[in-house]
Design a protein around this motif. Structure first.
Motif, PDB file in Angstrom:
ATOM      1  N   GLY A 173      -4.864   5.364   1.195  1.00  0.00           N
ATOM      2  CA  GLY A 173      -4.122   3.785   0.797  1.00  0.00           C
ATOM      3  C   GLY A 173      -4.536   3.353  -0.480  1.00  0.00           C
ATOM      4  N   LEU A 174      -3.382   3.385  -1.353  1.00  0.00           N
ATOM      5  CA  LEU A 174      -3.603   2.900  -2.578  1.00  0.00           C
ATOM      6  C   LEU A 174      -2.832   1.577  -2.774  1.00  0.00           C
ATOM      7  CD1 LEU A 174      -2.482   6.413  -4.223  1.00  0.00           C
ATOM      8  CD2 LEU A 174      -4.866   5.606  -3.878  1.00  0.00           C
ATOM      9  N   SER A 175      -3.538   0.727  -3.366  1.00  0.00           N
ATOM     10  CA  SER A 175      -3.054  -0.483  -3.391  1.00  0.00           C
ATOM     11  C   SER A 175      -2.330  -0.954  -4.607  1.00  0.00           C
ATOM     12  CB  SER A 175      -4.340  -1.698  -3.441  1.00  0.00           C
ATOM     13  OG  SER A 175      -4.894  -1.545  -2.260  1.00  0.00           O
TER      14      SER A 175
ATOM     15  N   PHE B 133     -10.824 -11.987 -15.070  1.00  0.00           N
ATOM     16  CA  PHE B 133     -11.159 -13.473 -14.552  1.00  0.00           C
ATOM     17  C   PHE B 133     -11.868 -13.250 -13.413  1.00  0.00           C
ATOM     18  CE2 PHE B 133      -6.645 -13.639 -16.006  1.00  0.00           C
ATOM     19  CZ  PHE B 133      -6.628 -14.727 -17.112  1.00  0.00           C
ATOM     20  N   GLY B 134     -12.760 -12.346 -13.148  1.00  0.00           N
ATOM     21  CA  GLY B 134     -13.852 -12.521 -12.260  1.00  0.00           C
ATOM     22  C   GLY B 134     -13.277 -12.685 -10.836  1.00  0.00           C
ATOM     23  N   LEU B 135     -12.139 -11.889 -10.552  1.00  0.00           N
ATOM     24  CA  LEU B 135     -11.781 -12.139  -9.259  1.00  0.00           C
ATOM     25  C   LEU B 135     -11.506 -10.585  -8.399  1.00  0.00           C
ATOM     26  CD1 LEU B 135      -8.750 -14.415 -10.007  1.00  0.00           C
ATOM     27  CD2 LEU B 135     -10.835 -15.092  -8.571  1.00  0.00           C
ATOM     28  N   VAL B 136     -12.349  -9.716  -8.894  1.00  0.00           N
ATOM     29  CA  VAL B 136     -12.162  -8.356  -8.380  1.00  0.00           C
ATOM     30  C   VAL B 136     -12.645  -8.183  -6.956  1.00  0.00           C
ATOM     31  CG1 VAL B 136     -13.191  -5.710  -8.353  1.00  0.00           C
ATOM     32  CG2 VAL B 136     -12.811  -7.090 -10.819  1.00  0.00           C
ATOM     33  N   GLU B 137     -13.658  -8.922  -6.580  1.00  0.00           N
ATOM     34  CA  GLU B 137     -14.344  -9.102  -4.954  1.00  0.00           C
ATOM     35  C   GLU B 137     -13.012  -9.892  -4.355  1.00  0.00           C
ATOM     36  OE1 GLU B 137     -17.980 -10.266  -3.812  1.00  0.00           O
ATOM     37  OE2 GLU B 137     -19.082  -9.308  -5.828  1.00  0.00           O
ATOM     38  N   GLU B 138     -12.550 -10.909  -4.780  1.00  0.00           N
ATOM     39  CA  GLU B 138     -11.375 -11.339  -3.924  1.00  0.00           C
ATOM     40  C   GLU B 138     -10.036 -10.415  -3.785  1.00  0.00           C
ATOM     41  OE1 GLU B 138     -13.053 -13.019  -6.335  1.00  0.00           O
ATOM     42  OE2 GLU B 138     -13.851 -14.786  -5.630  1.00  0.00           O
ATOM     43  N   LEU B 139      -9.862  -9.651  -5.048  1.00  0.00           N
ATOM     44  CA  LEU B 139      -8.823  -8.617  -4.836  1.00  0.00           C
ATOM     45  C   LEU B 139      -8.936  -7.665  -3.870  1.00  0.00           C
ATOM     46  CD1 LEU B 139      -5.848  -7.683  -5.915  1.00  0.00           C
ATOM     47  CD2 LEU B 139      -7.149  -6.721  -7.696  1.00  0.00           C
ATOM     48  N   GLU B 140     -10.098  -7.103  -4.247  1.00  0.00           N
ATOM     49  CA  GLU B 140     -10.591  -6.093  -3.032  1.00  0.00           C
ATOM     50  C   GLU B 140     -10.529  -6.428  -1.688  1.00  0.00           C
ATOM     51  OE1 GLU B 140     -12.433  -2.998  -2.870  1.00  0.00           O
ATOM     52  OE2 GLU B 140     -11.865  -2.653  -5.002  1.00  0.00           O
ATOM     53  N   ARG B 141     -10.942  -7.596  -1.390  1.00  0.00           N
ATOM     54  CA  ARG B 141     -10.756  -8.221   0.273  1.00  0.00           C
ATOM     55  C   ARG B 141      -9.256  -8.044   0.406  1.00  0.00           C
ATOM     56  NH1 ARG B 141     -14.185 -12.585  -1.208  1.00  0.00           N
ATOM     57  NH2 ARG B 141     -16.086 -11.781  -0.943  1.00  0.00           N
ATOM     58  N   SER B 142      -8.427  -8.737  -0.415  1.00  0.00           N
ATOM     59  CA  SER B 142      -7.187  -8.703  -0.117  1.00  0.00           C
ATOM     60  C   SER B 142      -6.400  -7.347   0.153  1.00  0.00           C
ATOM     61  CB  SER B 142      -6.329  -9.591  -1.306  1.00  0.00           C
ATOM     62  OG  SER B 142      -4.832  -9.998  -0.850  1.00  0.00           O
ATOM     63  N   CYS B 143      -6.650  -6.413  -0.834  1.00  0.00           N
ATOM     64  CA  CYS B 143      -6.328  -5.083  -0.878  1.00  0.00           C
ATOM     65  C   CYS B 143      -6.736  -4.420   0.559  1.00  0.00           C
ATOM     66  CB  CYS B 143      -6.828  -4.211  -1.897  1.00  0.00           C
ATOM     67  SG  CYS B 143      -5.886  -4.617  -3.486  1.00  0.00           S
ATOM     68  N   ARG B 144      -7.895  -4.547   1.072  1.00  0.00           N
ATOM     69  CA  ARG B 144      -8.317  -3.930   2.489  1.00  0.00           C
ATOM     70  C   ARG B 144      -7.803  -4.564   3.427  1.00  0.00           C
ATOM     71  NH1 ARG B 144     -13.844  -4.793   0.202  1.00  0.00           N
ATOM     72  NH2 ARG B 144     -13.963  -6.727   1.527  1.00  0.00           N
ATOM     73  N   ARG B 145      -7.513  -5.712   3.312  1.00  0.00           N
ATOM     74  CA  ARG B 145      -6.629  -6.240   4.613  1.00  0.00           C
ATOM     75  C   ARG B 145      -5.261  -5.883   4.644  1.00  0.00           C
ATOM     76  NH1 ARG B 145      -8.797 -10.292   7.524  1.00  0.00           N
ATOM     77  NH2 ARG B 145     -10.531 -11.411   6.703  1.00  0.00           N
ATOM     78  N   THR B 146      -4.534  -5.773   3.501  1.00  0.00           N
ATOM     79  CA  THR B 146      -3.513  -5.216   3.182  1.00  0.00           C
ATOM     80  C   THR B 146      -3.213  -3.846   3.651  1.00  0.00           C
ATOM     81  OG1 THR B 146      -2.807  -6.669   1.402  1.00  0.00           O
ATOM     82  CG2 THR B 146      -1.308  -4.977   1.589  1.00  0.00           C
ATOM     83  N   ALA B 147      -4.174  -3.076   3.266  1.00  0.00           N
ATOM     84  CA  ALA B 147      -4.263  -1.616   3.537  1.00  0.00           C
ATOM     85  C   ALA B 147      -4.217  -1.262   5.149  1.00  0.00           C
ATOM     86  CB  ALA B 147      -5.294  -0.664   2.986  1.00  0.00           C
ATOM     87  N   PHE B 148      -5.068  -2.045   5.670  1.00  0.00           N
ATOM     88  CA  PHE B 148      -4.955  -1.907   7.180  1.00  0.00           C
ATOM     89  C   PHE B 148      -3.821  -2.357   8.130  1.00  0.00           C
ATOM     90  CE2 PHE B 148      -9.917  -2.497   6.623  1.00  0.00           C
ATOM     91  CZ  PHE B 148     -10.046  -1.140   6.316  1.00  0.00           C
TER      92      PHE B 148
ATOM     93  N   THR C 177       0.798  -1.285  -0.037  1.00  0.00           N
ATOM     94  CA  THR C 177       0.050   0.007   0.015  1.00  0.00           C
ATOM     95  C   THR C 177       0.805   1.231  -0.059  1.00  0.00           C
ATOM     96  OG1 THR C 177      -1.693  -1.272   1.366  1.00  0.00           O
ATOM     97  CG2 THR C 177      -1.823   1.295   1.101  1.00  0.00           C
ATOM     98  N   ALA C 178       0.470   2.107  -1.029  1.00  0.00           N
ATOM     99  CA  ALA C 178       1.198   3.400  -1.161  1.00  0.00           C
ATOM    100  C   ALA C 178       0.307   4.435  -0.188  1.00  0.00           C
ATOM    101  CB  ALA C 178       1.400   3.944  -2.333  1.00  0.00           C
TER     102      ALA C 178
ATOM    103  N   PHE D  85      -8.051   6.570   4.420  1.00  0.00           N
ATOM    104  CA  PHE D  85      -9.046   6.592   3.405  1.00  0.00           C
ATOM    105  C   PHE D  85      -8.815   5.368   2.536  1.00  0.00           C
ATOM    106  CE2 PHE D  85      -9.430  10.929   4.698  1.00  0.00           C
ATOM    107  CZ  PHE D  85     -10.638  11.432   4.343  1.00  0.00           C
ATOM    108  N   VAL D  86      -9.762   4.411   2.193  1.00  0.00           N
ATOM    109  CA  VAL D  86      -9.399   3.324   1.350  1.00  0.00           C
ATOM    110  C   VAL D  86     -10.420   3.301   0.563  1.00  0.00           C
ATOM    111  CG1 VAL D  86      -9.423   0.652   1.737  1.00  0.00           C
ATOM    112  CG2 VAL D  86      -8.836   2.099   3.941  1.00  0.00           C
ATOM    113  N   ASN D  87     -10.090   2.914  -0.856  1.00  0.00           N
ATOM    114  CA  ASN D  87     -10.737   2.786  -1.812  1.00  0.00           C
ATOM    115  C   ASN D  87     -11.585   1.584  -1.939  1.00  0.00           C
ATOM    116  OD1 ASN D  87     -10.181   5.310  -3.542  1.00  0.00           O
ATOM    117  ND2 ASN D  87      -8.233   4.627  -3.791  1.00  0.00           N
ATOM    118  N   THR D  88     -12.677   1.588  -2.362  1.00  0.00           N
ATOM    119  CA  THR D  88     -13.431   0.368  -2.466  1.00  0.00           C
ATOM    120  C   THR D  88     -14.551   0.394  -3.530  1.00  0.00           C
ATOM    121  OG1 THR D  88     -15.198   1.156  -0.859  1.00  0.00           O
ATOM    122  CG2 THR D  88     -13.346  -0.262   0.221  1.00  0.00           C
TER     123      THR D  88
END
Length: 177
Positions: free
Chosen positions: A34-36, A57-72, A16-17, A85-88
């Motif tokens: 927080g920019l993933s 590949f239909g993996l946006v929700e999984e990527l979003e989850r991973s990005c949120r966890r990483t940002a926190f 995260t930047a 601030f976290v983009n969602t």
């Protein structure tokens, strides 16, 4: 590509930047966005490439989850004062793993929801505004705030923006220019 992306998502090979957000009146840093990013030096480092492949590949929700966890997690290490601030994407408020007490697992023991703003991009359509507002309230009740990102570049009209009742509006750079 799909397998590489899945490995990246599930092993959280993301970072995260943190970009400062400055209050116009005081010119003081009031928080950070927080920019993933994907792994440095790879084709996935760019968020456009990363989320583009995830969409294919239909993996946006999984990527979003991973990005949120990483940002926190990265925010705790970064240790800056102020608001995060976290983009969602709009579907975040319907993500069962990010609702109720589950959201506190994402934040960890040190980060309070009162210091987190979920930025909803205006670039995606919110199909059922009343259902969305209802889902937002469970987050607001826990102390989260909301921002609408890229105002002026997307689908929301002024009525939608007013009805969402976001705490912050982030104007799209193209409109500012």
């Amino acid at each position: 590509q799909r397998e590489a992306l899945m490995e990246l998502i599930y092993n959280r090979h993301l970072w995260t930047a943190f970009q400062p957000i400055v209050e116009i009146e005081t010119r003081q840093i009031m928080g950070h966005e927080g920019l993933s990013r994907g792994p440095r030096g790879t084709e996935y480092e760019s968020p456009m490439a990363l989320f583009g492949v995830a969409a294919r590949f239909g993996l946006v929700e999984e990527l979003e989850r991973s990005c949120r966890r990483t940002a926190f997690t990265d925010w705790e290490v970064y240790g800056a004062p102020g608001r995060l601030f976290v983009n969602t994407v709009p579907s975040t408020v319907r993500d069962a793993s990010f609702q109720g007490r589950g959201v506190l697992d994402y934040l960890g023991p040190k980060l309070s929801p009162r210091l987190v703003t979920l930025e909803i991009t205006e670039r995606q359509i919110i199909e059922n505004l009343s259902m969305y507002r209802e889902a937002m309230h469970s987050f607001i009740d826990m102390g989260f705030t909301f921002a609408i990102d890229d105002v002026g570049a997307g689908y929301s009209g002024l009525e939608t923006i007013a009805n969402l009742g976001a705490s912050y509006l982030k104007i799209d750079m193209g409109l500012v220019r």
